[in-house]
Design a protein around this motif. Structure first.
Motif, PDB file in Angstrom:
ATOM      1  N   LEU A  85       3.650  13.645  -5.041  1.00  0.00           N
ATOM      2  CA  LEU A  85       3.182  12.420  -4.535  1.00  0.00           C
ATOM      3  C   LEU A  85       2.408  11.454  -5.489  1.00  0.00           C
ATOM      4  O   LEU A  85       2.437  10.412  -5.608  1.00  0.00           O
ATOM      5  CB  LEU A  85       2.119  13.394  -3.363  1.00  0.00           C
ATOM      6  CG  LEU A  85       3.161  13.555  -1.952  1.00  0.00           C
ATOM      7  CD1 LEU A  85       1.932  13.791  -0.656  1.00  0.00           C
ATOM      8  CD2 LEU A  85       3.736  12.499  -0.890  1.00  0.00           C
TER       9      LEU A  85
ATOM     10  N   LEU B 219       4.407   9.910  -7.793  1.00  0.00           N
ATOM     11  CA  LEU B 219       5.255   8.579  -6.508  1.00  0.00           C
ATOM     12  C   LEU B 219       4.540   7.441  -6.926  1.00  0.00           C
ATOM     13  O   LEU B 219       4.290   5.981  -6.902  1.00  0.00           O
ATOM     14  CB  LEU B 219       5.830   9.222  -5.356  1.00  0.00           C
ATOM     15  CG  LEU B 219       6.056   9.790  -5.501  1.00  0.00           C
ATOM     16  CD1 LEU B 219       6.875  10.610  -3.811  1.00  0.00           C
ATOM     17  CD2 LEU B 219       8.022   9.229  -6.373  1.00  0.00           C
ATOM     18  N   LYS B 220       3.026   8.262  -6.808  1.00  0.00           N
ATOM     19  CA  LYS B 220       2.408   6.908  -6.704  1.00  0.00           C
ATOM     20  C   LYS B 220       1.586   5.481  -7.218  1.00  0.00           C
ATOM     21  O   LYS B 220       1.647   4.420  -7.483  1.00  0.00           O
ATOM     22  CB  LYS B 220       0.116   7.183  -6.884  1.00  0.00           C
ATOM     23  CG  LYS B 220      -0.042   6.743  -6.216  1.00  0.00           C
ATOM     24  CD  LYS B 220      -2.011   7.116  -5.923  1.00  0.00           C
ATOM     25  CE  LYS B 220      -2.902   6.268  -6.327  1.00  0.00           C
ATOM     26  NZ  LYS B 220      -4.492   6.661  -5.690  1.00  0.00           N
TER      27      LYS B 220
ATOM     28  N   SER C   5       8.999   1.524  -7.283  1.00  0.00           N
ATOM     29  CA  SER C   5       9.390   2.087  -6.023  1.00  0.00           C
ATOM     30  C   SER C   5      10.937   1.229  -5.698  1.00  0.00           C
ATOM     31  O   SER C   5      10.893   0.706  -6.199  1.00  0.00           O
ATOM     32  CB  SER C   5       8.812   1.607  -4.817  1.00  0.00           C
ATOM     33  OG  SER C   5       8.173   2.275  -4.559  1.00  0.00           O
ATOM     34  N   ASN C   6      11.932   1.849  -4.692  1.00  0.00           N
ATOM     35  CA  ASN C   6      11.791   3.107  -4.480  1.00  0.00           C
ATOM     36  C   ASN C   6      12.066   4.568  -5.629  1.00  0.00           C
ATOM     37  O   ASN C   6      12.634   4.399  -5.927  1.00  0.00           O
ATOM     38  CB  ASN C   6      12.839   2.973  -2.732  1.00  0.00           C
ATOM     39  CG  ASN C   6      12.561   1.920  -2.496  1.00  0.00           C
ATOM     40  OD1 ASN C   6      12.301   1.571  -1.545  1.00  0.00           O
ATOM     41  ND2 ASN C   6      13.881   0.929  -1.892  1.00  0.00           N
TER      42      ASN C   6
ATOM     43  N   ASP D 173       8.442   7.780  -1.516  1.00  0.00           N
ATOM     44  CA  ASP D 173       7.004   7.021  -1.053  1.00  0.00           C
ATOM     45  C   ASP D 173       6.669   6.217   0.202  1.00  0.00           C
ATOM     46  O   ASP D 173       6.157   6.100   0.328  1.00  0.00           O
ATOM     47  CB  ASP D 173       6.932   5.977  -2.473  1.00  0.00           C
ATOM     48  CG  ASP D 173       8.002   5.774  -2.605  1.00  0.00           C
ATOM     49  OD1 ASP D 173       9.398   4.904  -2.282  1.00  0.00           O
ATOM     50  OD2 ASP D 173       8.208   4.478  -3.364  1.00  0.00           O
TER      51      ASP D 173
ATOM     52  N   THR E 281       6.573   9.764   4.136  1.00  0.00           N
ATOM     53  CA  THR E 281       5.887   8.948   4.798  1.00  0.00           C
ATOM     54  C   THR E 281       5.730   9.055   6.667  1.00  0.00           C
ATOM     55  O   THR E 281       4.796   9.575   7.349  1.00  0.00           O
ATOM     56  CB  THR E 281       5.496   7.642   5.025  1.00  0.00           C
ATOM     57  OG1 THR E 281       6.078   7.641   3.228  1.00  0.00           O
ATOM     58  CG2 THR E 281       5.089   6.645   5.840  1.00  0.00           C
TER      59      THR E 281
ATOM     60  N   ARG F  17       2.506   5.428   2.163  1.00  0.00           N
ATOM     61  CA  ARG F  17       2.569   4.617   2.042  1.00  0.00           C
ATOM     62  C   ARG F  17       2.312   4.417   0.545  1.00  0.00           C
ATOM     63  O   ARG F  17       1.354   4.181   0.017  1.00  0.00           O
ATOM     64  CB  ARG F  17       3.696   3.494   2.784  1.00  0.00           C
ATOM     65  CG  ARG F  17       3.937   3.441   3.879  1.00  0.00           C
ATOM     66  CD  ARG F  17       3.938   1.949   4.747  1.00  0.00           C
ATOM     67  NE  ARG F  17       4.787   1.177   4.030  1.00  0.00           N
ATOM     68  CZ  ARG F  17       6.223   0.776   3.647  1.00  0.00           C
ATOM     69  NH1 ARG F  17       7.146   1.649   4.826  1.00  0.00           N
ATOM     70  NH2 ARG F  17       7.179  -0.340   3.643  1.00  0.00           N
ATOM     71  N   LEU F  18       3.675   4.484  -0.574  1.00  0.00           N
ATOM     72  CA  LEU F  18       2.619   4.951  -2.526  1.00  0.00           C
ATOM     73  C   LEU F  18       3.371   3.957  -2.777  1.00  0.00           C
ATOM     74  O   LEU F  18       4.670   4.109  -4.398  1.00  0.00           O
ATOM     75  CB  LEU F  18       3.250   6.075  -2.383  1.00  0.00           C
ATOM     76  CG  LEU F  18       1.687   7.225  -2.190  1.00  0.00           C
ATOM     77  CD1 LEU F  18       1.933   8.875  -2.157  1.00  0.00           C
ATOM     78  CD2 LEU F  18       0.909   7.002  -2.272  1.00  0.00           C
TER      79      LEU F  18
ATOM     80  N   HIS G 273       4.853   0.635  -5.046  1.00  0.00           N
ATOM     81  CA  HIS G 273       4.339   0.549  -6.333  1.00  0.00           C
ATOM     82  C   HIS G 273       5.033  -0.552  -6.961  1.00  0.00           C
ATOM     83  O   HIS G 273       6.513  -0.308  -7.283  1.00  0.00           O
ATOM     84  CB  HIS G 273       4.122   1.708  -7.815  1.00  0.00           C
ATOM     85  CG  HIS G 273       3.870   1.105  -8.986  1.00  0.00           C
ATOM     86  ND1 HIS G 273       2.368   0.847  -8.694  1.00  0.00           N
ATOM     87  CD2 HIS G 273       4.456   1.249  -9.972  1.00  0.00           C
ATOM     88  CE1 HIS G 273       2.337   0.380 -10.396  1.00  0.00           C
ATOM     89  NE2 HIS G 273       3.282   1.051 -10.795  1.00  0.00           N
TER      90      HIS G 273
END
Length: 275
Positions: free
Chosen positions: A105, A108-109, A113-114, A222, A245, A271-272, A274
């Motif tokens: 996680l 992924l932050k 994205s995705n 994410d 999520t 939701r992460l 970016h």
């Protein structure tokens, strides 16, 4: 580029000296570490010192062709609280899996994205980023995770490399050897450049048999998984634990698929993304 959360000591610097990178940022450096890093890349290695007390602005802004986009900075805290809502029948989540899911996680932050991230043994082993479809993320990251595990197979560990072959050349040869284009290495005289003798072909059947041994892999997403096909692909790469999520209109299908493989899946409700 290397980023450290603690002081860079001599042991870390010595490890990094032989790794490929352009620079490093850390809160501080020991005198011995600085001397080691200064010799890297013929003295051109970029060494930055961060300010641990720095607090970024609450809003991020970006200008594109005269249009200014503004969004609140993603300051969500990634903690074990993200893993409390387990939606599957299997609620087993050992400490090692919690650690790996949190690493996924956090990765992924800060990943375009995705994105989807596979983790195992405290490290990211496959990242699928910047894809238009979430299942494409899952496939891309899964292929990288598979390659990570294939590199630990007896066929790879026993490759007869010449002692003078450099690490980058070894890595490149292994990448071709375990891939679909192995003929480029073994069906030409190129194998003579890196091996003392021609190794046997790592057959597709042997690869499948080895990959079936992989279990206990963690996977983070994410955003929510829209369909169970993501879980189907994750299962092929030994995924046992999932953090996503949640909130898809097809959550029931995703949960049902995870239950089919006795996975433990937590809904993070964050939701992460970016961009």
């Amino acid at each position: 580029f290397v980023a450290l959360s603690d002081e860079c000591d001599a042991q870390t610097a010595s490890f990094l000296k032989r790794e490929v990178s352009d620079g490093i940022i850390a809160p501080s450096y020991s005198p011995e570490a600085l001397e080691i890093l200064k010799s890297k890349r013929k003295g051109t290695y970029l060494i930055l010192q961060m300010d641990p007390s720095y607090e970024p602005e609450e809003f991020e802004r970006k200008q594109v062709f005269g249009v200014t986009f503004e969004q609140k900075r993603n300051d969500v805290k990634i903690t074990e609280d993200c893993l409390k809502d387990i939606a599957t029948k299997n609620h087993d989540l050992p400490e090692s899996a919690k650690r790996d899911l949190l690493i996924a996680l956090i990765t992924l932050k800060y990943t375009q994205s995705n994105s989807v991230c596979y983790t195992k043994d405290g490290q990211a082993i496959g990242i699928g980023a910047g894809q238009q479809s979430r299942v494409h993320c899952t496939r891309l990251a899964g292929t990288k995770a598979d390659n990570w595990f294939l590199r630990q197979s007896p066929q790879v560990l026993n490759l007869p490399f010449k002692p003078e072959v450099r690490r980058p050349d070894r890595d490149n040869a292994i990448d071709v050897y375990i891939g679909e284009e192995w003929e480029d290495l073994l069906e030409t005289d190129d194998w003579k450049r890196v091996f003392t003798e021609k190794p046997p072909v790592f057959t597709r059947e042997e690869k499948k048999a080895w990959l079936k041994k992989e279990t206990g892999v963690s996977l983070g997403s994410d955003a929510f998984f829209p369909f169970g096909d993501n879980i189907e692909r994750a299962h092929k790469s030994g995924v046992t634990y999932v953090a996503q999520t949640g909130g898809s209109i097809r959550d029931d299908n995703v949960i049902e698929t995870a239950d089919k493989y006795n996975m433990t899946m937590a809904m993070t409700h964050i939701r992460l993304f970016h961009h």
